[in-house]
Scaffold this active site. Structure first.
Site, mmCIF file in Angstrom:
data_model
loop_
_atom_site.group_PDB
_atom_site.id
_atom_site.type_symbol
_atom_site.label_atom_id
_atom_site.label_comp_id
_atom_site.label_asym_id
_atom_site.label_seq_id
_atom_site.Cartn_x
_atom_site.Cartn_y
_atom_site.Cartn_z
ATOM 1 N N CYS A 1 -4.401 6.247 -1.904
ATOM 2 C CA CYS A 1 -5.208 5.559 -2.929
ATOM 3 C C CYS A 1 -6.693 5.696 -2.651
ATOM 4 O O CYS A 1 -7.461 6.080 -3.538
ATOM 5 C CB CYS A 1 -4.848 4.076 -2.976
ATOM 6 S SG CYS A 1 -3.142 3.712 -3.437
ATOM 7 N N GLY B 1 -5.731 -0.095 2.691
ATOM 8 C CA GLY B 1 -4.342 0.049 2.267
ATOM 9 C C GLY B 1 -3.925 1.500 2.382
ATOM 10 O O GLY B 1 -4.378 2.225 3.270
ATOM 11 N N CYS B 2 -3.107 1.927 1.490
ATOM 12 C CA CYS B 2 -2.577 3.292 1.491
ATOM 13 C C CYS B 2 -3.713 4.307 1.395
ATOM 14 O O CYS B 2 -4.541 4.233 0.490
ATOM 15 C CB CYS B 2 -1.619 3.461 0.317
ATOM 16 S SG CYS B 2 -1.076 5.153 0.068
ATOM 17 N N PHE B 3 -3.732 5.270 2.304
ATOM 18 C CA PHE B 3 -4.817 6.249 2.273
ATOM 19 C C PHE B 3 -4.731 7.192 1.089
ATOM 20 O O PHE B 3 -5.721 7.796 0.705
ATOM 21 C CB PHE B 3 -4.989 6.999 3.582
ATOM 22 C CG PHE B 3 -3.765 7.622 4.210
ATOM 23 C CD1 PHE B 3 -2.712 8.131 3.484
ATOM 24 C CD2 PHE B 3 -3.701 7.705 5.593
ATOM 25 C CE1 PHE B 3 -1.614 8.709 4.095
ATOM 26 C CE2 PHE B 3 -2.617 8.294 6.231
ATOM 27 C CZ PHE B 3 -1.570 8.793 5.476
#
Length: 182
Positions: free
Chosen positions: A20, A16-18
């Protein structure tokens, strides 16, 4: 003259979002570097703007340098699967698109075997309510994300995204992996 054995390895994960995943892995003992970037796509030197279209085939990913004498690849896999949803295809929460897929990019055949074995274990033990859709692929060229995406959580903790999305992941890490934290 003594010889020092190098135990540093590289792991590349897309979860997902890097922002995070970077924030999670930066807090682990034995992790010496975490770089946010893009991999698994079809164009050279992609930019964040291009990645956001979902048309480049790249995933937002992190590249981790770790000391395998301190933290093992299997331990990294455990944290990876515990801190994102590996059961949703091309999505993490409100982030939707192929750039947010769950994928492990292996650097050695041993990493490939360990990742596949771990995913099989998760399925056999029914750890998640749905099947794991995380892909296991050979590592490709990794492009560093722009500087404003590096160390994002540490530099922007007051941002609503960090408070709502990343803080719960960090809290989970603290609750279940205290002994692995810096």
């Amino acid at each position: 003259m003594s010889t020092t054995i190098t135990t540093y390895e590289t792991a590349t994960f897309a979860g997902g979002c890097f922002w995070c995943t970077e924030a999670v892995f930066q807090r682990l003992k034995g992790v010496t570097q975490v770089i946010s970037g893009y991999t698994g796509g079809t164009i050279k030197n992609p930019s964040y703007r291009e990645i956001c279209t979902g048309r480049t085939g790249h995933a937002e990913a992190i590249q981790i340098t770790f000391d395998s004498a301190v933290i093992t690849y299997e331990e990294l896999l455990e944290v990876f699967f515990a801190t994102h949803d590996p059961t949703t295809k091309d999505r993490q929460g409100n982030d939707v698109g192929t750039q947010y897929r769950s994928e492990i990019f292996y650097h050695t055949n041993l990493q490939k075997e360990k990742a596949e074995k771990f995913i099989k274990f998760l399925g056999e033990k029914n750890v998640f309510e749905a099947p794991v859709v995380t892909k296991v692929s050979e590592a490709q060229i990794f492009y560093n994300a722009e500087e404003d995406h590096q160390n994002y959580y540490n530099d922007h903790r007051a941002q609503p995204y960090c408070q709502v999305i990343i803080n719960p992941k960090i809290d989970k890490l603290k609750e279940y992996y205290t002994e692995k934290l810096n």
